[in-house]
Write a protein that holds these residues in place. Sequence first.
Motif, PDB file in Angstrom:
ATOM      1  N   PHE A  50       0.823  -1.207   0.019  1.00  0.00           N
ATOM      2  CA  PHE A  50      -0.221  -0.048  -0.017  1.00  0.00           C
ATOM      3  C   PHE A  50       0.911   1.230   0.013  1.00  0.00           C
ATOM      4  CE2 PHE A  50      -1.942   3.340   2.101  1.00  0.00           C
ATOM      5  CZ  PHE A  50      -3.333   3.554   1.620  1.00  0.00           C
ATOM      6  N   ASP A  96       2.591   1.720  -3.300  1.00  0.00           N
ATOM      7  CA  ASP A  96       1.872   2.298  -4.555  1.00  0.00           C
ATOM      8  C   ASP A  96       1.424   3.689  -4.530  1.00  0.00           C
ATOM      9  OD1 ASP A  96       2.064  -0.454  -5.654  1.00  0.00           O
ATOM     10  OD2 ASP A  96       0.041  -1.124  -4.652  1.00  0.00           O
ATOM     11  N   ASN A  97       1.194   3.968  -3.237  1.00  0.00           N
ATOM     12  CA  ASN A  97       0.300   5.293  -2.950  1.00  0.00           C
ATOM     13  C   ASN A  97       1.426   6.492  -2.144  1.00  0.00           C
ATOM     14  OD1 ASN A  97      -2.279   4.615  -3.738  1.00  0.00           O
ATOM     15  ND2 ASN A  97      -1.889   2.897  -2.112  1.00  0.00           N
ATOM     16  N   LYS A 114       5.082   6.105  -2.393  1.00  0.00           N
ATOM     17  CA  LYS A 114       6.301   5.658  -2.978  1.00  0.00           C
ATOM     18  C   LYS A 114       7.383   6.650  -2.353  1.00  0.00           C
ATOM     19  CE  LYS A 114       8.798   3.549  -6.769  1.00  0.00           C
ATOM     20  NZ  LYS A 114       8.628   2.114  -6.167  1.00  0.00           N
ATOM     21  N   LYS A 130      -6.548   7.256   1.122  1.00  0.00           N
ATOM     22  CA  LYS A 130      -5.163   7.232   0.852  1.00  0.00           C
ATOM     23  C   LYS A 130      -4.759   8.603   1.528  1.00  0.00           C
ATOM     24  CE  LYS A 130      -5.291   4.833  -3.341  1.00  0.00           C
ATOM     25  NZ  LYS A 130      -6.430   4.395  -3.400  1.00  0.00           N
ATOM     26  N   SER A 135      -1.601  13.079   2.002  1.00  0.00           N
ATOM     27  CA  SER A 135      -2.606  12.306   1.189  1.00  0.00           C
ATOM     28  C   SER A 135      -1.881  12.050  -0.167  1.00  0.00           C
ATOM     29  CB  SER A 135      -3.698  13.163   0.787  1.00  0.00           C
ATOM     30  OG  SER A 135      -4.490  12.261  -0.007  1.00  0.00           O
ATOM     31  N   ALA A 136      -2.131  10.760  -0.731  1.00  0.00           N
ATOM     32  CA  ALA A 136      -1.511  10.623  -2.001  1.00  0.00           C
ATOM     33  C   ALA A 136      -2.058  11.670  -3.030  1.00  0.00           C
ATOM     34  CB  ALA A 136      -1.828   9.209  -2.450  1.00  0.00           C
ATOM     35  N   ASP A 137      -3.336  12.149  -3.080  1.00  0.00           N
ATOM     36  CA  ASP A 137      -3.914  13.010  -3.801  1.00  0.00           C
ATOM     37  C   ASP A 137      -4.197  14.256  -3.125  1.00  0.00           C
ATOM     38  OD1 ASP A 137      -5.469  14.723  -5.576  1.00  0.00           O
ATOM     39  OD2 ASP A 137      -6.675  12.823  -6.168  1.00  0.00           O
TER      40      ASP A 137
END
Length: 216
Positions: free
Chosen positions: A11, A14-15, A17, A171, A186-188
């Motif tokens: 996880f 992937d999100n 890195k 995420k 956050s990833a986004d």
Amino acid sequence: MQTRKQEYKQFLNDNFKGLKLRKPLFYNWHFALRFNLQEGRSNTDEYFKEATRRATTIFESAFDNSDKIFLVFMDFKYRRRKIRLSNFLFNQIDNLEKSEICFSKEMNLYEPSSKFDIRNIAIIKATADRINYKMILKAISHSDFPLREPRLDQKGAFTNKEIYFINIDKKIILNMYDDRGLDLISADKENLRQIYKDHEEWILDYDREQINSQFK
């Protein structure tokens, strides 16, 4: 079938890195918020009540009850010390079974050249509604105040324990580092925008310019 540790590592890779899960989260990732939890004179009941209220409010803005979470618990390894099943954090999770906990160790998280920088780590996967997050956040606020309860460290000393709430669905990663503040990454960045708008007045002034620039 992946193990819990493999699932957790996958996880993050992937999100998030390249992220090392350590404090300060805010300075370790590019989409991040840092909140000030302080109001009033420190070491008063009102001060800690407000710190917990703000932390809880932000948590509830970032996590829904049904969200799946990796709850990551870190503790500095000193001699034979290990994370025990009777510890405060585990008691804040409804019906936690030993089989739900993955134990591991991590070397050199903060001191790359030190053989003594070893962390005991416990990883738990659960939905948010099983976690008494308000009590955990309250305990974190007492980290530097040994006479206040509840505490992450039941021996009443200053603590090296760290807790990270990782929202698998959204995420988002949350770390309340002590009574002073809380980091959210956050990833986004769009997953942070509404939280930023709703709690803009609590953004830490020292980092406000950097944070504001993310959402222009």
